[in-house]
Design a protein around this motif. Structure first.
Motif, PDB file in Angstrom:
ATOM      1  N   CYS A   1       0.855  -1.181   0.000  1.00 34.76           N
ATOM      2  CA  CYS A   1       0.000   0.000   0.000  1.00 34.76           C
ATOM      3  C   CYS A   1       0.887   1.225   0.000  1.00 34.76           C
ATOM      4  O   CYS A   1       1.574   1.497   0.978  1.00 34.76           O
ATOM      5  CB  CYS A   1      -0.916   0.004   1.218  1.00 34.76           C
TER       6      CYS A   1
ATOM      7  N   GLY B   1      -5.079  -2.229   4.860  1.00 33.23           N
ATOM      8  CA  GLY B   1      -4.210  -2.302   3.699  1.00 33.23           C
ATOM      9  C   GLY B   1      -4.024  -3.704   3.145  1.00 33.23           C
ATOM     10  O   GLY B   1      -4.162  -3.930   1.934  1.00 33.23           O
TER      11      GLY B   1
ATOM     12  N   TYR C   1      -7.543   3.306  -0.445  1.00 28.57           N
ATOM     13  CA  TYR C   1      -6.650   2.283  -0.975  1.00 28.57           C
ATOM     14  C   TYR C   1      -7.194   1.778  -2.304  1.00 28.57           C
ATOM     15  O   TYR C   1      -8.389   1.513  -2.444  1.00 28.57           O
ATOM     16  CB  TYR C   1      -6.546   1.100  -0.009  1.00 28.57           C
TER      17      TYR C   1
END
Length: 388
Positions: A19, A43, A69
């Motif tokens: 990430c 993540g 994300y």
């Protein structure tokens, strides 16, 4: 409001292995411990479950932070942002419940009314033995999770339905149940459900970017969901879809909704009564207490208990229901939560009013609920530490 964009690497590959943080700070970065907790919890879910994109928002004592994300659409690589629109799935039921509680506050309906008061075609049908409260709490007597095949339309379905339990004896999670509650609420208010939600309920809650039908001007921000085969998809409406699973929203707007639930005294009096009405517990079922839309647990709550209350057994099977007499709001700190899914989206919302903390998670894949809850529980524990 503190806004932190954390954008993961584009999903040109099948999974995201790292990430990457591309941070645009508008006021101040979130506290390091909170940022680390969110990144560590959410993540890894992109790679572990093949989720294209996840948007997370947290609230700590009135301060909001946003973490994004992955991508909203795999073909364009457009990044998820706090303004990306996601399908909420059954988190929509909390809005339906709030509208019903609002109609109650307006004296346009009462929870102990029966369906035929608003839909005379149901007079004498088995469903008319249930009250509006039973419909809103999935205790009407055995309505199934989804509508089963049937001819003649939605009203005919309810006319022909037969109960397998006395109202109030069992909780059986059901789209037709709360869907009918929303439909009857709209009839009581003499308007269309979607119109009421978009022009009355959302604005009264301070929501500016939530929809039943996404307008053309907002379609570019409407994420594509992805099914189990990785194909792009969006919700396919059926009977009472708007009432049961039809809301689309962003983490910015959903955090506004969470804040309204954390501090309903900031709302206009009738809307405050409506929100507070959704915090009343009516039935105990397994590890949780069922209210209008929201499900409740004493806080702090163990991960095991939260998982049990959101298990497939609770969603897919009838469970004995124990009426709370009298119905009441929690006596001590309580966590309120709701999961939601459509074929291509997954959502989870949890908050603790007494501690002034909350988490919203929206994703464009329907990935396993235990993974959503485990990640959120870890973040809530960190938020609780932050306000101690």
């Amino acid at each position: 409001m503190f806004i932190t964009n954390r954008i993961a690497a584009p999903l040109a590959l099948a999974a995201v292995t790292t990430c990457l943080s591309s941070i645009a700070v508008f006021a101040a970065e979130p506290p390091a411990a909170i940022a680390a907790a969110v990144d560590a919890a959410f993540g890894p879910l992109l790679e572990q479950h093949g989720v294209p994109g996840i948007a997370v928002a947290v609230s700590v004592d009135g301060q909001q932070y946003f973490f994004n994300y992955g991508v909203a659409a795999k073909d364009t690589g457009a990044p998820v942002t706090e303004n990306t629109l996601f399908e909420l799935g059954s988190v929509s039921k909390t809005f339906t419940a709030t509208l019903g509680a609002y109609a109650d506050a307006l004296d346009r309906l009462a929870l102990d009314d029966h369906p035929s008061k608003y839909l005379p075609e149901l007079d004498g049908a088995a469903i008319d033995k249930a009250s509006l409260l039973h419909l809103a709490t999935y205790t009407a007597g055995g309505l199934p999770l989804q509508f089963t095949d049937g001819a003649g339309g939605m009203e005919s379905y309810f006319q022909q339905w037969t109960a397998d339990a006395t109202p109030g004896e069992q909780r059986r999670y059901s789209n037709p149940s709360i869907g009918l509650f929303g439909h009857l609420t709209a009839l009581a208010l003499n308007d269309d459900f979607a119109h009421l939600m978009e022009t009355e309920m959302f604005p009264q809650l301070g929501l500016e970017d939530s929809y039943i039908k996404v307008p053309e001007a907002a379609m570019a921000r409407y994420a594509w969901g992805y099914n189990k085969d990785g194909k792009p998809t969006r919700v396919n409406p059926g009977w009472l879809a708007a009432e049961a699973y039809g809301v689309k929203s962003s983490t910015v707007d959903m955090m506004r909704f969470v804040e309204a639930n954390i501090a309903p005294d900031t709302l206009a009096p009738l809307v405050q009564r409506a929100v507070e009405g959704t915090h009343i517990g009516y039935f105990r079922a397994g590890e949780m207490v069922q209210g209008l839309g929201w499900e409740q647990y004493p806080f702090p709550v163990s991960l095991e208990r939260l998982l049990a209350g959101n298990s497939s057994d609770m969603a897919m099977k009838p469970n004995p229901a124990e009426a709370l007499v009298p119905p009441a709001a929690p006596e001590g700190p309580a966590l309120f939560n709701k999961t939601g899914s459509t074929n291509g989206f997954g959502a989870y919302v949890a908050f603790v009013p007494d501690r002034k903390i909350g988490v919203v998670m929206l994703a464009n894949k329907n990935f396993p609920i235990p993974a959503r809850i485990t990640a959120t529980h870890a973040v809530l524990e960190q938020l609780a530490e932050a306000v101690d």
